[in-house]
Design an enzyme around this catalytic site. Structure first.
Site: not given
Ligand code: XIL
Length: 343
Positions: A140, A255
């Site tokens: 990100e 994701e």
């Molecule tokens: C999220 C997890 O799913 C949660 O359990 C945690 O609390 C916060 O992070 N983008 C990403 C992930 O790259 O690492 C994030 O994951 C969701 C958004």
């Protein structure tokens, strides 16, 4: 006669030819809090996916709760589970602009920040050497809602190292494992909203600049946290993927899930819309570049991060993932099957 028949069979495209196309690995994020206790969850992962990635356990919060120690215990059961079940393990994530441990955010100088990066990446990658070949090296990088295509996400790395923190992270990772897969991962670039378009442009500009500077990234990750109520900019996503491929980089979907807070309550209808949105997105990605991985952010609605931010107003549970709460496959799963396994 026999030979002729065989020859013809070998050169004629069969209706099932898609099935013979190389499979694309399907992955899922793995929740380390429940892996040890939920047998149905373990079985679903082992049965359905090729790759797992810890949803949290490899983040700084867990590996570096304190500055002086590295803690690999939280992710250990996930790594063992992958090994035992013949699953690939991905790494997420080495550098992120929104790290949790307070001590990291409080670093006060360029020298200290650089030192932490140089300590962290080799140690963590070294720990998983031989098991993890694909890492989200930087996660990100673009501002959440950028106002221009040069708007990077604020945070400790940018504050002390400037925008070259990204170059630095990839160079360190490439030194540790030259043959590995090194991914720059981003979200919020796929819908038709203006904010997605500007973010996509910023992401593309950043990727191009990194390539021009010879930064050793090998792939980009589209997180794909889709919104069920937001239409995909299919042309925009396809063109983006095409451009990335033209730069010699691979595309990964890292994701994927479909945020369903604004979708109708009716379950069959909602599952259909979720699947359709995933299909629209994957269709756009595949039209631009064949991804090396399609990974969802969880496998079953029993465990999804979506309600943390996107609870439904009607109090119903979110249905964002390929399997339902009871580990039954949903239409979303069939979409993945079709794109990745030609089934
Ligand atoms: C999220 C997890 O799913 C949660 O359990 C945690 O609390 C916060 O992070 N983008 C990403 C992930 O790259 O690492 C994030 O994951 C969701 C958004």
């Amino acid at each position: 006669m026999m030979g002729a028949a065989l020859g013809a069979a070998a050169t004629t495209a069969l209706p099932g030819a898609v099935a013979a196309a190389p499979r694309i690995p399907i992955g899922a994020a793995c929740n380390h809090y429940v892996l040890g206790t939920d047998q149905a969850y373990r079985a679903a992962l082992a049965r359905h996916v090729d790759v797992i990635v810890p949803e949290g356990a490899m983040k700084w919060d867990y590996i570096r709760p304190k500055p002086d120690a590295f803690d690999f215990e939280p992710a250990a059961p996930t790594a063992a589970f992958a090994r035992l079940n013949g699953l690939q393990l991905r790494g997420h994530t080495l550098v992120w602009c929104t790290p949790k441990p307070g001590w990291l955010n409080a670093l006060g100088s360029e020298a200290e920040t650089a030192r932490e990066m140089e300590r962290h990446i080799p140690r963590v990658m070294g720990h998983y050497r031989g098991q993890v070949r694909s890492w989200d090296v930087v996660n990100e990088p673009i501002a959440e809602k950028p106002t221009s295509d040069r708007d990077l996400r604020q945070g400790v790395w940018l504050r002390h190292l400037g925008d070259r923190y990204i170059d630095r992270a990839f160079r360190i990772a490439a030194d540790v494992d030259p043959a590995g897969e090194r991914v720059l991962n981003e979200y919020g670039v796929e819908a038709t909203r203006p904010q997605d378009k500007i973010k996509r442009q910023g992401f593309l500009r950043l990727i191009r600049e990194l390539k021009d500077r010879g930064v050793p990234l090998t792939a980009i990750g589209l997180q794909g946290h889709l919104h069920g109520d937001l239409v995909i900019d299919t042309d925009g996503v396809s063109r983006f993927c095409q451009e990335v491929a033209r730069m010699g980089l691979d595309v990964l979907v890292t994701e994927l899930d479909v945020i369903d807070d604004k979708l109708p309550g009716d379950i069959a209808e909602r599952d259909r819309l979720v699947a359709r949105r995933a299909e629209q997105f994957l269709g756009a990605v595949f039209a631009g570049a064949r991804p090396k991985l399609v990974c969802t952010w969880g496998i079953s609605d029993r465990y999804t991060w979506v309600p943390t931010w996107f609870k439904r107003a009607d109090g119903q549970k979110n249905r964002s993932l390929p399997l339902d709460h009871d580990m039954n496959v949903k239409p979303f799963w069939h979409v993945l099957q079709r794109f990745c396994r030609g089934a």
